[in-house]
Design a protein around this motif. Sequence first.
Motif, mmCIF file in Angstrom:
data_model
loop_
_atom_site.group_PDB
_atom_site.id
_atom_site.type_symbol
_atom_site.label_atom_id
_atom_site.label_comp_id
_atom_site.label_asym_id
_atom_site.label_seq_id
_atom_site.Cartn_x
_atom_site.Cartn_y
_atom_site.Cartn_z
ATOM 1 N N TYR A 272 0.819 -1.212 0.000
ATOM 2 C CA TYR A 272 0.000 0.000 0.000
ATOM 3 C C TYR A 272 0.854 1.263 0.000
ATOM 4 C CZ TYR A 272 0.686 0.039 5.136
ATOM 5 O OH TYR A 272 1.215 0.054 6.409
ATOM 6 N N PHE A 273 2.122 1.177 0.399
ATOM 7 C CA PHE A 273 2.991 2.352 0.316
ATOM 8 C C PHE A 273 3.211 2.755 -1.142
ATOM 9 C CE2 PHE A 273 4.202 0.310 4.336
ATOM 10 C CZ PHE A 273 4.067 1.377 5.214
ATOM 11 N N ALA A 274 3.322 1.775 -2.030
ATOM 12 C CA ALA A 274 3.469 2.095 -3.447
ATOM 13 C C ALA A 274 2.233 2.812 -3.970
ATOM 14 C CB ALA A 274 3.733 0.823 -4.249
ATOM 15 N N TRP A 275 1.060 2.392 -3.534
ATOM 16 C CA TRP A 275 -0.171 3.071 -3.961
ATOM 17 C C TRP A 275 -0.206 4.492 -3.448
ATOM 18 C CZ3 TRP A 275 -3.812 1.542 -7.396
ATOM 19 C CH2 TRP A 275 -3.695 0.230 -7.875
ATOM 20 N N GLN A 276 0.215 4.704 -2.203
ATOM 21 C CA GLN A 276 0.247 6.061 -1.685
ATOM 22 C C GLN A 276 1.220 6.933 -2.486
ATOM 23 O OE1 GLN A 276 -1.368 7.802 0.574
ATOM 24 N NE2 GLN A 276 -2.630 6.242 1.537
ATOM 25 N N ALA A 277 2.360 6.380 -2.839
ATOM 26 C CA ALA A 277 3.354 7.157 -3.563
ATOM 27 C C ALA A 277 2.942 7.437 -5.000
ATOM 28 C CB ALA A 277 4.696 6.420 -3.554
ATOM 29 N N PHE A 278 2.379 6.437 -5.668
ATOM 30 C CA PHE A 278 2.128 6.569 -7.096
ATOM 31 C C PHE A 278 0.702 6.954 -7.456
ATOM 32 C CE2 PHE A 278 5.751 3.444 -6.992
ATOM 33 C CZ PHE A 278 6.707 4.358 -7.426
ATOM 34 N N SER A 279 -0.235 6.882 -6.482
ATOM 35 C CA SER A 279 -1.610 7.309 -6.775
ATOM 36 C C SER A 279 -2.166 8.285 -5.756
ATOM 37 C CB SER A 279 -2.539 6.093 -6.875
ATOM 38 O OG SER A 279 -2.833 5.567 -5.590
ATOM 39 N N ARG A 280 -1.394 8.576 -4.697
ATOM 40 C CA ARG A 280 -1.776 9.533 -3.647
ATOM 41 C C ARG A 280 -2.997 9.052 -2.859
ATOM 42 N NH1 ARG A 280 -1.752 15.592 -5.544
ATOM 43 N NH2 ARG A 280 -1.157 15.872 -3.348
ATOM 44 N N GLY A 281 -3.113 7.760 -2.697
ATOM 45 C CA GLY A 281 -4.201 7.188 -1.930
ATOM 46 C C GLY A 281 -4.121 5.672 -1.991
ATOM 47 N N TYR A 282 -5.058 5.005 -1.326
ATOM 48 C CA TYR A 282 -5.094 3.554 -1.363
ATOM 49 C C TYR A 282 -5.830 3.072 -2.599
ATOM 50 C CZ TYR A 282 -3.752 3.846 3.569
ATOM 51 O OH TYR A 282 -3.095 4.120 4.745
ATOM 52 N N ALA A 283 -5.524 1.853 -3.023
ATOM 53 C CA ALA A 283 -6.247 1.237 -4.133
ATOM 54 C C ALA A 283 -7.700 0.997 -3.753
ATOM 55 C CB ALA A 283 -5.576 -0.083 -4.525
ATOM 56 N N ARG A 284 -8.579 0.924 -4.750
ATOM 57 C CA ARG A 284 -10.016 0.842 -4.485
ATOM 58 C C ARG A 284 -10.604 -0.546 -4.652
ATOM 59 N NH1 ARG A 284 -12.650 5.665 -3.639
ATOM 60 N NH2 ARG A 284 -11.081 7.261 -3.269
ATOM 61 N N SER A 285 -9.823 -1.528 -5.057
ATOM 62 C CA SER A 285 -10.374 -2.854 -5.279
ATOM 63 C C SER A 285 -10.653 -3.547 -3.958
ATOM 64 C CB SER A 285 -9.409 -3.703 -6.108
ATOM 65 O OG SER A 285 -8.278 -4.070 -5.340
ATOM 66 N N ASP A 286 -11.468 -4.605 -4.011
ATOM 67 C CA ASP A 286 -11.783 -5.370 -2.808
ATOM 68 C C ASP A 286 -10.549 -6.035 -2.203
ATOM 69 O OD1 ASP A 286 -14.424 -4.657 -3.052
ATOM 70 O OD2 ASP A 286 -15.011 -6.512 -4.079
ATOM 71 N N GLN A 287 -9.553 -6.304 -3.034
ATOM 72 C CA GLN A 287 -8.338 -6.970 -2.579
ATOM 73 C C GLN A 287 -7.190 -5.988 -2.389
ATOM 74 O OE1 GLN A 287 -8.523 -10.208 -1.781
ATOM 75 N NE2 GLN A 287 -10.681 -10.048 -2.375
ATOM 76 N N ALA A 288 -7.496 -4.709 -2.259
ATOM 77 C CA ALA A 288 -6.462 -3.690 -2.167
ATOM 78 C C ALA A 288 -5.600 -3.883 -0.920
ATOM 79 C CB ALA A 288 -7.105 -2.304 -2.134
ATOM 80 N N PRO A 289 -4.290 -3.683 -1.037
ATOM 81 C CA PRO A 289 -3.439 -3.738 0.154
ATOM 82 C C PRO A 289 -3.724 -2.548 1.063
ATOM 83 C CG PRO A 289 -2.172 -2.956 -1.740
ATOM 84 C CD PRO A 289 -3.523 -3.361 -2.257
ATOM 85 N N LEU A 290 -3.792 -2.805 2.357
ATOM 86 C CA LEU A 290 -4.123 -1.785 3.339
ATOM 87 C C LEU A 290 -3.310 -2.016 4.617
ATOM 88 C CD1 LEU A 290 -8.037 -1.810 3.061
ATOM 89 C CD2 LEU A 290 -6.542 0.092 2.367
ATOM 90 N N PRO A 291 -3.116 -0.995 5.439
ATOM 91 C CA PRO A 291 -2.521 -1.226 6.752
ATOM 92 C C PRO A 291 -3.391 -2.184 7.559
ATOM 93 C CG PRO A 291 -2.709 1.128 6.272
ATOM 94 C CD PRO A 291 -3.471 0.416 5.207
ATOM 95 N N PRO A 292 -2.812 -2.944 8.479
ATOM 96 C CA PRO A 292 -3.609 -3.926 9.226
ATOM 97 C C PRO A 292 -4.852 -3.351 9.887
ATOM 98 C CG PRO A 292 -1.286 -4.327 9.587
ATOM 99 C CD PRO A 292 -1.366 -3.065 8.778
ATOM 100 N N TYR A 293 -4.786 -2.128 10.410
ATOM 101 C CA TYR A 293 -5.941 -1.593 11.144
ATOM 102 C C TYR A 293 -7.136 -1.305 10.245
ATOM 103 C CZ TYR A 293 -5.610 3.380 9.752
ATOM 104 O OH TYR A 293 -5.637 4.570 9.058
ATOM 105 N N LEU A 294 -6.901 -1.177 8.925
ATOM 106 C CA LEU A 294 -7.987 -0.902 7.988
ATOM 107 C C LEU A 294 -8.543 -2.165 7.326
ATOM 108 C CD1 LEU A 294 -6.826 2.364 6.168
ATOM 109 C CD2 LEU A 294 -8.758 2.086 7.739
ATOM 110 N N GLN A 295 -7.905 -3.286 7.531
ATOM 111 C CA GLN A 295 -8.345 -4.512 6.868
ATOM 112 C C GLN A 295 -9.615 -5.050 7.533
ATOM 113 O OE1 GLN A 295 -4.957 -7.167 6.905
ATOM 114 N NE2 GLN A 295 -3.626 -5.621 5.975
#
Length: 414
Positions: A272-295
């Motif tokens: 999810y760090f790559a998504w933050q760097a390259f898209s300025r946010g988290y991915a939107r898919s159901d399988q998107a990588p997220l920090p543990p507290y958001l899963q």
Amino acid sequence: MEQQHQRDHATVNGGNPITRSVVRKGAGVAHRLLDHAFALAFRGLVYAQIWEDPDVDMEALQIRPDSRVVAIASGGCNVLSYLVANPESITAVDLNTAHIALNKLKLAAAQALPDHAAFHRFFAQADSPANIAAYRAHLAPVLDEPTRRYWEGRDLIGRRRIGGFTKGIYKRGLLGNFIGVAHLLAKLYRIDLAQILAAPTQDAQRAVFERELAPVFDKRFVRWLTDQPAALFGLGIPPAQFDALAGDQPMAQVLRRRLEKLACDFPVDENYFAWQAFSRGYARSDQAPLPPYLQAANWDVVRARAARVQVLHANFTEHLATLPDSSRDRYVLLDAQDWMSDDQLNALWQQITRTARPGARVLFRTAAAPTLLPGRVAPALLDRWTYHAQASAGFTARDRSSIYGGVHLYELRA
């Protein structure tokens, strides 16, 4: 880097504590002005998302049900994520009032929002008008007055701070603005950063990096820009640490290697760090990588254990000084020690050692690769701790945020 991390200091005798921790005594006028500018930049929101990998943290810390954790709060992602490991308690400490308010907002949301969908919308999507309604209905009534006043107040350009959750909170703050400038430069050089995120394999990720991103660091303007200490404020690199990070190499090449690790060393569908760097946010898919507290899988335990977290607007060393001997066993310092003088380091480690239980663990990061403690912390203190060099090298390699030179683990000797 990471963070507004806890900018520790040993004394509090007037003035802003962040300024005291940054401005170098005896430095020339130019250096002191640069230090003051950096301190000023760090008084507001810096990190809407913390940039230390919580999975690496939990692997290194080996949190147990009786663990009492003291951690620098920063953006709160890791503090909440540690709840998954089931510690007895967590004390989150920071000097930055914006990060205190963000931690308290996240904890209130974990306990007061009606379900994971609302929590996910608030912090993973973070760009929905429905978040304002959720704030008013569920969060404002349970927040303490200073936290509520912060979020309902306005930033330097007049925007309601809580409005960041309707327009993308991860585009705000010092790091968010830094990433925004990087995206602007990419557009000027006609680079589509989304290509990295669309790459189907790591080999494809590397091909995109070598073709699109690596050549940028050879551009004359980029080399000049990255050689300016102020240009890297958004990464949390104080002026005093700029030369130590660069070493004898151009800063552009140092940053190139860090970005290469972020872009190439981990599958983007797991980082999810790559998504933050390259898209300025988290991915939107159901399988998107997220920090543990958001899963979604961790929602129930994060919600049930959120009350175990105490958030304090305080100095890390001074907070430890209020605690009994042998009363804590996990310490998370982020990269705060990069800011410290030898006196401050020794004051910190005196309190850590005094308050540590047998087998206590201390985890921290550094902008440069080596641990900075040998030769600076008194041997009588440091000799009581074991440095896990091989394990630390592994943690550094596995840290998906990729912006630190070193991740370091020390353990109190029996």
